[in-house]
Design a protein around this motif. Sequence first.
Motif, PDB file in Angstrom:
ATOM      1  N   PRO A  91       0.823  -1.201   0.000  1.00 48.42           N
ATOM      2  CA  PRO A  91       0.000   0.000   0.000  1.00 48.42           C
ATOM      3  C   PRO A  91       0.866   1.264   0.000  1.00 48.42           C
ATOM      4  N   LEU A  92       0.348   2.312  -0.641  1.00 53.13           N
ATOM      5  CA  LEU A  92       1.074   3.582  -0.755  1.00 53.13           C
ATOM      6  C   LEU A  92       0.395   4.642   0.103  1.00 53.13           C
ATOM      7  N   PHE A  93       1.206   5.486   0.725  1.00 57.19           N
ATOM      8  CA  PHE A  93       0.726   6.533   1.625  1.00 57.19           C
ATOM      9  C   PHE A  93       1.312   7.873   1.205  1.00 57.19           C
ATOM     10  N   ALA A  94       0.559   8.946   1.519  1.00 56.66           N
ATOM     11  CA  ALA A  94       1.029  10.285   1.195  1.00 56.66           C
ATOM     12  C   ALA A  94       2.077  10.756   2.192  1.00 56.66           C
ATOM     13  N   ALA A  95       2.047  10.210   3.411  1.00 50.28           N
ATOM     14  CA  ALA A  95       2.933  10.698   4.463  1.00 50.28           C
ATOM     15  C   ALA A  95       3.675   9.535   5.117  1.00 50.28           C
ATOM     16  N   GLU A  96       4.770   9.873   5.790  1.00 48.53           N
ATOM     17  CA  GLU A  96       5.585   8.845   6.436  1.00 48.53           C
ATOM     18  C   GLU A  96       4.862   8.275   7.651  1.00 48.53           C
ATOM     19  N   ASN A  97       4.010   9.101   8.266  1.00 42.25           N
ATOM     20  CA  ASN A  97       3.263   8.640   9.437  1.00 42.25           C
ATOM     21  C   ASN A  97       1.796   9.017   9.287  1.00 42.25           C
ATOM     22  N   GLY A  98       0.925   8.107   9.704  1.00 41.94           N
ATOM     23  CA  GLY A  98      -0.498   8.410   9.755  1.00 41.94           C
ATOM     24  C   GLY A  98      -1.143   8.427   8.382  1.00 41.94           C
TER      25      GLY A  98
END
Lengths: 120, 392
Positions: free
Chosen positions: B323-330
């Motif tokens: 999965p890909l996230f916009a931010a390093e956390n949260g």
Amino acid sequence: MLRFTDEHEWLRLDGDVATVGITAHAAEQLGDLVFVELPKVGARLTKGEAAAVVESVKAASDVYAPLSGEVTEVNEAAVGDPASVGADPQGAGWLYRLKLDDPSAMDALMDEAAYAEFAK
Amino acid sequence: MSLQAAGALSPAAPTPSDPLAQTPLHALHLRLGAKMVPFAGYAMPLQYAAGLLKEHLHTRAAAGVFDVSHMGQIALIPRSGDGAEAARALEALVPIDILGLGVGRQRYGFLTDGAGGILDDLMVARLPDRLHVVVNAANKATDLARIRAHLPDSLDVTLVPDALIALQGPKAADVLARLAPETAMMRFMDVRAVDILGAPCLVSRSGYTGEDGFEIAVPAARAEAVAEALLAAPEVMPVGLGARDSLRLEAGLPLHGSDIDAATSPIEASLAWAISPARRRGGAREGGFPGAEKILAEMEAGPVRRRVGLRPEGRAPVRAGAPLFAAENGGGAVGRVTSGGFGPSLGAPVAMGFLPTALAAPGTRVFADVRGQRLPLVVSPLPFVPAGFKRG
């Protein structure tokens, strides 16, 4: 003492510290390795948990802790040159050293002849 | 460790109880020491003695021979003998200009469904009396059924039993010219009937590696002789499906079933370029393919998400499914990696995946979950390696 697991890892015991790596059979099956991730020195490993990762071009494989203990040393050269693990998996391509909680647990693992039969 | 994954390649093999089909080059693979794996119902060579890495690099430096006989080759033959009839008919299933495709030329396209999804991607070649369509191995039965169901009875639609051999790499043209001098004149996406060692072959200048090269349809009985003649050239090495996958990933080419599928529109998949002007809004034959309304509207409005190239900043490969996230956390996942691994020619990991359009611009930094850690990746233009096609 050299022992093998059914998860294709080998351990060589020296005192109560076992050097751990992947078997030549596993290395041959995995093909060219391009990435190696090792546990941190001081990490506590429980038998069966994912301890390291070796990756070929096409797939990632977890290397499980063959026994429980504490990581005392890791092979940084393997991280820098993942191909070295494939080139000499049971020698220079060792992965990490583990101070075993119970060195006698080695006795339950396969010896070289039993593993050779298992890996056929 | 589990060695199950060692031979893994998508699409997944059928259950082991299904007997695997063999290509006409099966005996040759065994003689060459190939490691055979199940792939789309076939026993296929994953790699040969040299190994995936060397096979990949050799293809980029010289030339590789690939057995791609598992792919589907479908002939559409109008009984009238008028090739235009087949072109007109197939346009009802694909958003590309086939009527405007010159005889002896080939074009990339896809079969779409009513919801605008990609049922399969394919190559269509226009021959004087027929169309020759090459489709993905895993989809060939459903593609054949769909084409048969939707095309008029005045066309014979048949699976061509020929072997398909790909010769890819910067030396491919030199090698093939020694066996068939007339191939030297072919340009990228040209198709012609060529005699090789007395076998009537259909050669296209195309491939799935990002390199110059050819795909050669050979009658099954002559396939081994042709493959051996190609392999006898000093520039040539046999190359398995493993390197085929890493080569196409570096070339930015999507794999149906991994990067694109019925839940993906061509616009989202960054394949809008393949929709011919004649079939777009305002074109001479606008629409008229399944899902046209949705696809053409999305082409104008812009997609909500896009297929992009991704370069992990670290050395760890980021694999399909991460999965890909916009931010390093949260924050929740905003996208997903659809293909990923190590790019041997780049000496670094590479990946492809889908991201919201707002995060899809090259240079954007995103994060992938790998074994519980968020690793940074940078959105990068595709292809990762420059194409070597002979366009001139």
